[in-house]
Design an enzyme around this catalytic site. Structure first.
Site, short mmCIF file in Angstrom:
data_model
loop_
_atom_site.label_atom_id
_atom_site.label_comp_id
_atom_site.label_asym_id
_atom_site.label_seq_id
_atom_site.Cartn_x
_atom_site.Cartn_y
_atom_site.Cartn_z
N HIS A 129 2.03 7.22 14.08
CA HIS A 129 0.97 6.99 13.47
C HIS A 129 0.56 5.79 13.97
O HIS A 129 0.92 4.61 13.96
CB HIS A 129 1.30 6.61 11.84
CG HIS A 129 1.57 7.85 11.09
ND1 HIS A 129 0.65 8.31 10.26
CD2 HIS A 129 2.84 8.64 10.96
CE1 HIS A 129 1.17 9.58 9.61
NE2 HIS A 129 2.23 9.61 10.03
N CYS A 162 0.87 12.47 14.98
CA CYS A 162 2.10 13.09 14.01
C CYS A 162 1.88 14.44 13.74
O CYS A 162 1.89 15.56 14.64
CB CYS A 162 2.48 12.08 13.03
SG CYS A 162 3.84 12.14 12.42
N GLU A 197 -2.55 4.63 13.28
CA GLU A 197 -3.68 4.16 12.37
C GLU A 197 -3.01 2.80 11.48
O GLU A 197 -3.88 2.21 10.60
CB GLU A 197 -4.40 5.17 11.74
CG GLU A 197 -3.50 5.62 10.61
CD GLU A 197 -2.31 6.50 10.80
OE1 GLU A 197 -2.07 6.64 11.88
OE2 GLU A 197 -1.82 7.17 9.88
N1 GLN Z 1 7.00 15.90 9.21
C1 GLN Z 1 5.46 16.35 9.25
C2 GLN Z 1 5.11 17.60 9.53
O1 GLN Z 1 5.86 18.32 9.81
C3 GLN Z 1 4.67 15.22 10.10
C4 GLN Z 1 4.79 13.68 9.47
C5 GLN Z 1 3.73 12.83 9.77
O2 GLN Z 1 2.51 13.30 9.97
N2 GLN Z 1 4.06 11.94 9.28
O3 GLN Z 1 4.10 17.98 9.33
#
Ligand code: GLN
Length: 202
Positions: free
Chosen positions: A167, A82, A169
């Site tokens: 994610h 992410c 995890e």
């Molecule tokens: N929207 C977040 C960002 O731009 C990332 C979201 C996440 O890691 N769950 O950093």
């Protein structure tokens, strides 16, 4: 006898504790990485999800930008999840030839779960949790797309660098961490991952 691999988890901001738990369950030793010295001697690295602006500011504050680039550039296997995917892209650490589109799924569908076929992961689809997730808007030829949602790349690999927009995890499905440990294992003579990285969700 070869010992457990030492996997660093970047612990500036975000979901680093949960990644540490999964990695320990898979037989790795885990070190939370907050300083340049913490990078010394790692066999692999996870950059967790969280908030990429906060992580960027944190690694700048700690002088970690260049050391992270060097370590990953020198071949340290890495998994970014992410916000961690965003950190690996051209506009952040610049180690992977991908361009992330932040919050790409839009305001209405900010968070959702999906069963994803991830190339290289055997067995049933991977349960993936997307939380204000990016997708990969562009990538270079060296990058292999591992999974897509609605035609958008959400998982990719470039050598021993693995990036997932979700994610991995949070579900008990350890198989994406398994991809990292397999990459780590190929670099440690005599080491074979102890687990079969089974999907613990079902
Ligand atoms: N929207 C977040 C960002 O731009 C990332 C979201 C996440 O890691 N769950 O950093």
């Amino acid at each position: 006898m070869v010992g457990a691999p030492l996997i660093g988890v970047l612990a500036i901001q975000g979901d680093f504790e949960a990644h540490g738990k999964v990695l320990r369950r898979l037989g790795a030793e885990v070190r939370e990485v907050r300083t340049v010295a913490d990078l010394e001697g790692l066999d692999g690295l996870v950059i967790p999800g969280g908030e990429s602006t906060a992580i960027t500011l944190g690694i700048e504050r700690e002088g970690l930008v260049e050391p992270l680039r060097r370590a990953i550039g020198d071949g340290l296997p890495v998994l970014g999840s992410c916000a961690g995917l965003i950190m690996l892209d051209r506009e952040h650490l610049g180690v992977m030839d991908i361009l992330a589109d932040r919050n790409a799924f839009g305001r209405q569908i900010r968070s959702f779960e999906a069963d994803l076929r991830v190339s290289g992961v055997e067995g049933p689809p991977v349960r993936a949790v997307f939380i204000r997730a990016p997708w990969i808007a562009e990538h270079g030829e060296a990058v292999e797309v591992l999974a897509e949602v609605d035609g958008h790349a959400v998982a990719a690999r470039q050598g021993d660098m693995i990036a997932v927009a979700f994610h991995n995890e949070l579900t008990g499905d350890d198989r994406v961490h398994g991809l990292l440990l397999e990459a780590v294992g190929r670099r440690i003579e005599g080491y074979a991952p102890v687990s079969d990285f089974s999907d613990n969700t079902r």
